[in-house]
Design a protein around this motif. Sequence first.
Motif, short mmCIF file in Angstrom:
data_model
loop_
_atom_site.label_atom_id
_atom_site.label_comp_id
_atom_site.label_asym_id
_atom_site.label_seq_id
_atom_site.Cartn_x
_atom_site.Cartn_y
_atom_site.Cartn_z
N GLU A 1 2.14 0.78 1.05
CA GLU A 1 1.82 0.61 2.41
C GLU A 1 2.88 -0.63 2.74
O GLU A 1 3.61 -0.92 3.83
CB GLU A 1 0.81 0.41 2.93
CG GLU A 1 -0.06 1.78 3.21
CD GLU A 1 0.29 2.38 4.37
OE1 GLU A 1 1.41 2.50 4.88
OE2 GLU A 1 -0.56 3.01 4.77
N GLU B 1 2.28 11.56 8.32
CA GLU B 1 2.27 10.87 6.75
C GLU B 1 3.60 11.12 5.92
O GLU B 1 3.38 10.70 4.80
CB GLU B 1 1.07 11.13 6.22
CG GLU B 1 -0.34 10.58 6.70
CD GLU B 1 -0.42 9.02 6.67
OE1 GLU B 1 -0.46 8.53 5.54
OE2 GLU B 1 -0.30 8.38 7.54
N SER B 2 4.29 12.02 6.37
CA SER B 2 5.47 12.44 5.57
C SER B 2 6.35 11.30 5.84
O SER B 2 6.98 10.96 6.91
CB SER B 2 6.14 13.59 5.93
OG SER B 2 5.19 14.78 6.09
N ARG B 3 6.73 10.66 4.75
CA ARG B 3 7.93 9.55 4.56
C ARG B 3 8.63 9.64 3.53
O ARG B 3 8.36 9.80 2.27
CB ARG B 3 7.35 8.41 4.80
CG ARG B 3 6.51 7.82 3.71
CD ARG B 3 5.79 6.37 3.75
NE ARG B 3 4.91 6.00 4.93
CZ ARG B 3 3.84 5.29 4.84
NH1 ARG B 3 3.75 4.31 3.56
NH2 ARG B 3 3.05 4.95 5.53
N VAL C 1 -2.25 2.43 -2.81
CA VAL C 1 -1.97 2.75 -1.28
C VAL C 1 -1.51 1.23 -0.57
O VAL C 1 -0.51 1.29 0.12
CB VAL C 1 -3.49 3.11 -0.42
CG1 VAL C 1 -2.86 3.06 0.87
CG2 VAL C 1 -3.67 4.49 -1.14
N SER D 1 3.84 16.15 8.12
CA SER D 1 2.80 15.43 9.07
C SER D 1 3.16 14.04 9.43
O SER D 1 4.19 13.72 8.88
CB SER D 1 1.29 15.35 8.26
OG SER D 1 1.59 14.34 7.29
N ASP E 1 -2.05 12.85 -1.61
CA ASP E 1 -3.47 12.50 -1.04
C ASP E 1 -4.35 12.06 -2.23
O ASP E 1 -4.85 10.94 -2.09
CB ASP E 1 -4.23 13.92 -0.69
CG ASP E 1 -3.36 14.48 0.51
OD1 ASP E 1 -2.72 13.77 1.10
OD2 ASP E 1 -3.59 15.66 0.77
N SER F 1 -0.34 18.80 0.72
CA SER F 1 -0.94 17.35 0.82
C SER F 1 -0.60 16.71 2.26
O SER F 1 0.48 17.03 2.64
CB SER F 1 0.07 16.53 -0.21
OG SER F 1 -0.35 16.71 -1.59
N LYS F 2 -1.49 16.33 2.65
CA LYS F 2 -1.34 15.62 4.06
C LYS F 2 -0.52 14.36 4.04
O LYS F 2 0.41 13.89 5.01
CB LYS F 2 -2.56 15.26 4.61
CG LYS F 2 -3.83 16.32 5.08
CD LYS F 2 -4.76 16.11 5.63
CE LYS F 2 -5.55 17.41 6.05
NZ LYS F 2 -6.93 16.71 6.64
N ARG F 3 -0.73 13.58 2.87
CA ARG F 3 0.17 12.56 2.54
C ARG F 3 1.29 12.77 1.55
O ARG F 3 0.82 13.04 0.37
CB ARG F 3 -0.77 11.21 2.26
CG ARG F 3 -0.08 10.05 1.73
CD ARG F 3 -0.91 8.69 1.35
NE ARG F 3 -1.84 9.17 0.41
CZ ARG F 3 -2.84 8.56 0.09
NH1 ARG F 3 -3.36 7.35 0.63
NH2 ARG F 3 -3.48 8.79 -1.11
N SER F 4 2.29 12.51 2.06
CA SER F 4 3.58 12.85 1.00
C SER F 4 4.42 11.58 1.31
O SER F 4 5.22 11.53 2.15
CB SER F 4 4.16 13.86 1.38
OG SER F 4 3.30 15.31 0.96
N TRP F 5 4.42 10.56 0.54
CA TRP F 5 5.31 9.43 0.60
C TRP F 5 6.09 9.40 -0.88
O TRP F 5 5.79 9.65 -1.98
CB TRP F 5 4.52 8.29 0.48
CG TRP F 5 3.51 8.05 1.56
CD1 TRP F 5 3.30 8.75 2.67
CD2 TRP F 5 2.21 7.04 1.54
NE1 TRP F 5 2.34 8.21 3.51
CE2 TRP F 5 1.68 7.33 2.85
CE3 TRP F 5 1.98 6.02 0.60
CZ2 TRP F 5 0.64 6.36 3.22
CZ3 TRP F 5 0.96 5.38 0.94
CH2 TRP F 5 0.21 5.48 2.29
#
Length: 282
Positions: free
Chosen positions: A133, A47-49, A129, A45, A93, A20-24
């Motif tokens: 966010e 987008e990692s948080r 999202v 990335s 993602d 995954s590019k987005r890992s929240w």
Amino acid sequence: MALLDEKQLRDRLKDLLPSSKRSWIYSAFISATAAEWLGNYLSLSSESRVLVRGRLDDVVNGVCDLNALKLLLEKGVNVGMSSALHAKIYFFDESVIASSSNLTAAGLALCQSPNIELGIEAQATASDVTIAENLWRQAVKVDLSLLQKMTDYVEGLDLSKSTEHLIWPGELFVEKRDLYCSDFPLEGSLDQPEWNRFELLAQTTAYRWLLNEVMKENVALSFGYLTKKLHDALYDDPLPYRSDVKQMLSSLLSIVDRLDEEKLQITRPRHSQIVSLRSLVN
């Protein structure tokens, strides 16, 4: 959609994290064991948080490990704190998992006696999202410098005294987040320490909202004006009735009148209530 227990969640995260590019990951609590495990699978990335609650009493009581946050920061993960966070979500993602599992060894079945947890996975929507966010936007962003200051502060505490209702000093943790009814003194919560000690009251979201409104206008403000401002500022859905907002504000002003001898002053001309800065009155 399907239910995931703690072991199934762990295994699902193993699949999703590397690809995954987005890992929240939003979790009230965090442990070093889980942070290290996460780092082994996470595809780093921008987008990692990781967002945690991060309250001082959480740190002192061992449910928020500052070493875990340091490990993540050193790996390049963005870290934030939100003092009202109770949610646990794992956002990728295309999918989002809402679970009872914190980012801890017990929550992710990384130990021999894990918690019994349940969660559910669904396809991520634009609305999801936006919600995630918004939580991140309001969080206090943590870097290694701030984390070291927090660590030093904790090490200097006298833990022989009560560890309940500890708060970070203002120079370390200043939070600006949405305003909710639960931030105000409500019936059944008036015996809480934050409504009986000024040093705690001054750190509450409700008091900071009131102080900010008075400082922004730089004039004395009436009860009616503040009621309208509060009603417009609340993010509860559905919004409370105006009568309930009046009761919330009245309770807050009563507490401020009793405790605040430094910043705000409450006067009652013609049976109304006026809030002003003491510096303007004196």
